[in-house]
Design a protein around this motif. Structure first.
Motif, PDB file in Angstrom:
ATOM      1  N   GLU A 179       0.046   0.271   9.560  1.00 20.60           N
ATOM      2  CA  GLU A 179      -0.711   1.116   8.635  1.00 20.60           C
ATOM      3  C   GLU A 179      -1.323   2.320   9.350  1.00 20.60           C
ATOM      4  O   GLU A 179      -1.350   3.422   8.802  1.00 20.60           O
ATOM      5  N   CYS A 180      -1.782   2.131  10.580  1.00 21.92           N
ATOM      6  CA  CYS A 180      -2.283   3.276  11.360  1.00 21.92           C
ATOM      7  C   CYS A 180      -1.187   4.310  11.557  1.00 21.92           C
ATOM      8  O   CYS A 180      -1.419   5.514  11.424  1.00 21.92           O
ATOM      9  N   ARG A 181       0.000   3.842  11.855  1.00 22.70           N
ATOM     10  CA  ARG A 181       1.129   4.759  12.057  1.00 22.70           C
ATOM     11  C   ARG A 181       1.483   5.483  10.754  1.00 22.70           C
ATOM     12  O   ARG A 181       1.742   6.677  10.750  1.00 22.70           O
ATOM     13  N   ILE A 182       1.470   4.734   9.630  1.00 26.93           N
ATOM     14  CA  ILE A 182       1.778   5.333   8.327  1.00 26.93           C
ATOM     15  C   ILE A 182       0.781   6.440   8.012  1.00 26.93           C
ATOM     16  O   ILE A 182       1.143   7.486   7.476  1.00 26.93           O
ATOM     17  N   GLU A 225       0.224  12.577  -1.520  1.00 29.92           N
ATOM     18  CA  GLU A 225       1.457  12.490  -0.752  1.00 29.92           C
ATOM     19  C   GLU A 225       2.089  11.133  -1.042  1.00 29.92           C
ATOM     20  O   GLU A 225       1.502  10.092  -0.748  1.00 29.92           O
ATOM     21  N   MET A 226       3.252  11.140  -1.633  1.00 28.80           N
ATOM     22  CA  MET A 226       3.884   9.905  -2.085  1.00 28.80           C
ATOM     23  C   MET A 226       4.494   9.089  -0.948  1.00 28.80           C
ATOM     24  O   MET A 226       4.536   7.869  -1.021  1.00 28.80           O
ATOM     25  N   ARG A 227       4.934   9.732   0.107  1.00 23.49           N
ATOM     26  CA  ARG A 227       5.591   9.004   1.196  1.00 23.49           C
ATOM     27  C   ARG A 227       4.651   7.992   1.859  1.00 23.49           C
ATOM     28  O   ARG A 227       5.013   6.813   1.977  1.00 23.49           O
ATOM     29  N   PRO A 228       3.446   8.382   2.320  1.00 21.53           N
ATOM     30  CA  PRO A 228       2.549   7.369   2.908  1.00 21.53           C
ATOM     31  C   PRO A 228       2.137   6.296   1.902  1.00 21.53           C
ATOM     32  O   PRO A 228       1.996   5.134   2.265  1.00 21.53           O
ATOM     33  N   LEU A 229       1.966   6.684   0.654  1.00 19.90           N
ATOM     34  CA  LEU A 229       1.595   5.717  -0.372  1.00 19.90           C
ATOM     35  C   LEU A 229       2.699   4.678  -0.553  1.00 19.90           C
ATOM     36  O   LEU A 229       2.433   3.467  -0.593  1.00 19.90           O
ATOM     37  N   LEU A 230       3.929   5.128  -0.632  1.00 16.62           N
ATOM     38  CA  LEU A 230       5.061   4.216  -0.786  1.00 16.62           C
ATOM     39  C   LEU A 230       5.190   3.298   0.429  1.00 16.62           C
ATOM     40  O   LEU A 230       5.366   2.080   0.291  1.00 16.62           O
TER      41      LEU A 230
END
Length: 147
Positions: free
Chosen positions: A105-108, A71-76
């Protein structure tokens, strides 16, 4: 390669070597009991062990594992959070920046328990501060806080 995890093991091994090389070449400013490269060298060694473990597991595997899409969104967002962390680390100090980074980061990563995340982040960062400043003699950036 026979197994995709072998590629990961090689990459992880490379990063472990890079961490150890950086730790060994980090100059010691002489303001602490323990030099700044000690923890990085230990972590680099643990990364090397992880790479060896992953490579050995991949070599013993009898089939190709299912590879999920990333999943690119959390990685970005994680990369952005790390960049902001590094940019504000000295200005705001270790305590505020690190606690805020852990909460974000927990929220991401999908946590919806904000109060628990905030309490855990503050307690963890405070414990790390005490370990580094009181026990190891390493001065961390204070930022806008008086301690």
């Amino acid at each position: 390669m026979r197994h995709p995890d072998l590629i990961g093991a090689v990459v992880i091994f490379f990063f472990g070597l890079l961490a150890i090389a950086a730790a060994l070449t980090t100059p010691d400013p002489g303001f602490g009991v323990v030099g700044p490269g000690v923890l990085a060298a230990w972590l680099g060694g643990l990364v090397l062990l992880t790479a060896v473990w992953l490579g050995a597991t991949a070599l013993r595997a009898t089939g190709r594992p299912d590879v999920a899409t990333v999943e690119m969104r959390p990685l970005l967002f994680s990369f952005i959070a790390i960049a902001v962390y590094f940019a504000l680390f000295v200005r705001l100090g270790f305590m505020l920046t690190s606690a805020a980074y852990l909460i974000v980061e927990c929220r991401i990563l999908g946590s919806s328990r904000h109060r628990r995340d905030a309490i855990a982040a503050v307690l963890f960062v405070a414990a790390m501060y005490v370990v580094f400043v009181r026990f190891l003699g390493v001065q961390l950036p204070r930022g806008i806080l008086p301690f």
